[in-house]
Design an enzyme around this catalytic site. Structure first.
Site, PDB file in Angstrom:
ATOM      1  N   HIS A 121      -1.419   1.213  -4.467  1.00  0.00           N
ATOM      2  CA  HIS A 121      -1.791   2.621  -4.326  1.00  0.00           C
ATOM      3  C   HIS A 121      -0.888   3.548  -5.145  1.00  0.00           C
ATOM      4  CE1 HIS A 121      -3.998   1.720  -0.275  1.00  0.00           C
ATOM      5  NE2 HIS A 121      -4.713   1.401  -1.332  1.00  0.00           N
ATOM      6  N   ASN A 125       2.791  -6.920  13.148  1.00  0.00           N
ATOM      7  CA  ASN A 125       2.449  -5.507  13.298  1.00  0.00           C
ATOM      8  C   ASN A 125       2.977  -4.985  14.621  1.00  0.00           C
ATOM      9  OD1 ASN A 125       1.331  -3.194  12.254  1.00  0.00           O
ATOM     10  ND2 ASN A 125      -0.798  -3.817  12.518  1.00  0.00           N
ATOM     11  N   LEU A 126       3.062  -3.669  14.724  1.00  0.00           N
ATOM     12  CA  LEU A 126       3.504  -3.057  15.970  1.00  0.00           C
ATOM     13  C   LEU A 126       2.493  -3.361  17.081  1.00  0.00           C
ATOM     14  CD1 LEU A 126       5.767  -1.344  17.145  1.00  0.00           C
ATOM     15  CD2 LEU A 126       4.492   0.705  16.500  1.00  0.00           C
ATOM     16  N   ILE A 160       3.678   3.990  -1.218  1.00  0.00           N
ATOM     17  CA  ILE A 160       4.027   4.576  -2.514  1.00  0.00           C
ATOM     18  C   ILE A 160       5.532   4.829  -2.596  1.00  0.00           C
ATOM     19  CG2 ILE A 160       1.722   5.531  -2.918  1.00  0.00           C
ATOM     20  CD1 ILE A 160       2.704   8.233  -1.951  1.00  0.00           C
ATOM     21  N   GLN A 164       0.848  -1.196   0.000  1.00  0.00           N
ATOM     22  CA  GLN A 164       0.000   0.000   0.000  1.00  0.00           C
ATOM     23  C   GLN A 164       0.882   1.243   0.000  1.00  0.00           C
ATOM     24  OE1 GLN A 164      -1.980  -1.704   3.655  1.00  0.00           O
ATOM     25  NE2 GLN A 164      -3.739  -0.690   2.763  1.00  0.00           N
ATOM     26  N   ALA A 179       8.578  -3.775  13.142  1.00  0.00           N
ATOM     27  CA  ALA A 179       8.710  -4.555  11.907  1.00  0.00           C
ATOM     28  C   ALA A 179      10.142  -5.036  11.708  1.00  0.00           C
ATOM     29  CB  ALA A 179       8.264  -3.711  10.711  1.00  0.00           C
ATOM     30  N   GLY A 228       2.501  -4.406   9.052  1.00  0.00           N
ATOM     31  CA  GLY A 228       2.457  -2.953   9.247  1.00  0.00           C
ATOM     32  C   GLY A 228       1.260  -2.267   8.626  1.00  0.00           C
ATOM     33  N   SER A 255      -2.796  -0.999   9.151  1.00  0.00           N
ATOM     34  CA  SER A 255      -3.709  -0.674  10.246  1.00  0.00           C
ATOM     35  C   SER A 255      -5.018  -1.457  10.142  1.00  0.00           C
ATOM     36  CB  SER A 255      -4.020   0.824  10.210  1.00  0.00           C
ATOM     37  OG  SER A 255      -4.668   1.137   8.986  1.00  0.00           O
TER      38      SER A 255
END
Ligand SMILES: [Zn+2]
Length: 279
Positions: free
Chosen positions: A149, A242-243, A133, A131, A260, A216, A218
């Site tokens: 994305h 994930n965190l 860029i 996701q 990560a 990573g 959400s």
């Protein structure tokens, strides 16, 4: 002379049995050698990465409490309507991001490098959907990547959709000369209200995967947030790295929480061990 004939038959039978056993052992030996070379069939792994993997490389995220959406209205800088209203404002926003990405201190971190190692081991069986860029996955050595994305270091012709590499600033006066009439250029970034890229390829890969690993992310942004349900419904093993637990945490079979740069290399090494020495 009945006894010698029976003995002869017995001897023939025993010899035959020995040959069969020998051939069977040779066959097993050959199979073993084959397996040592190919390590059995390699699993198909689809990885989805989000802002969390790049945050440790110094890339500012959009959604964090100190994220970019705190300073910018996303309707102004990340929608087709915002671009139509004030193209310069939108170009300025992405110019700043593009300049930041190319600062010397922005470098891939151990999580990016672990995914490059995984692709080197799995080859065609590995697909990275991001996701993000930024180009940190490319810099770490990954090749098989879908930027759903878009990409910050590319721009797109507003007329033809042709995509060009672009490392400098983009102004409203820059033109694309691919078409009959010079056309305006826009960032090659998917804005809110626009369709993410290569969705057909993504769903195809999810349906064929053995593992789906979300790193990573959400779990707030659809359609990416729905990939885990899609994978799970097809019996794919799902993993969250994930965190902290994401919005879709409960959908995952396996989960590991932490930075990560720590949890991703550890999980990749574990998978590579499993492939090399299956239980
Ligand atoms: Zn053009």
């Amino acid at each position: 002379m009945r006894v010698p004939r029976r003995r002869l038959r017995l001897a023939r039978y025993k010899k035959h049995r020995r040959q069969i056993h020998q051939r069977f052992r040779q066959h097993l030996f050959a199979l073993d050698r084959l397996c040592a070379h190919t390590s059995g069939p390699l699993p198909k792994v689809v990885v989805l990465t989000g802002a969390g993997i790049s945050a440790e490389s110094g890339i500012r995220t959009f959604r964090a409490s100190d994220g970019l959406w705190e300073e910018h209205h996303l309707e102004d800088v990340a929608t087709p309507e915002g671009f139509a209203r004030d193209p310069q404002r939108v170009q300025d926003f992405y110019n700043e991001r593009r300049r930041q990405l190319q600062q010397p201190e922005i470098q891939p971190n151990p999580a990016h490098f672990a995914l490059a190692k995984l692709e080197a081991a799995l080859g065609e069986n590995f697909l990275l959907i991001t996701q993000n860029i930024d180009d940190l996955h490319e810099r770490a050595g990954n090749h098989n990547i879908i930027h759903m994305h878009g990409e910050l270091l590319k721009v797109r012709c507003c007329d033809s959709g042709q995509v060009l590499n672009w490392t400098g600033d983009l102004t409203v006066d820059d033109r694309c000369y691919c078409c009959q009439f010079p056309a305006a250029l826009r960032p090659h970034v998917v804005w809110f209200g626009e369709m993410p890229l290569q969705m057909g390829d993504i769903y195809q890969a999810l349906s064929e995967a053995d593992y789906f690993v979300a790193i990573g992310t959400s779990g707030h942004v659809y359609p990416a947030a729905g990939f885990v349900q899609e994978a799970a419904s097809r019996g794919v093993k799902t993993v969250e790295l994930n965190l902290e637990p994401s919005q879709t945490e409960s959908e995952f079979n396996e989960k590991h929480y932490g930075p990560a740069s720590e949890v991703v290399p550890a999980w990749v090494d574990g998978l590579l061990q499993k492939i090399a020495y299956p239980a």
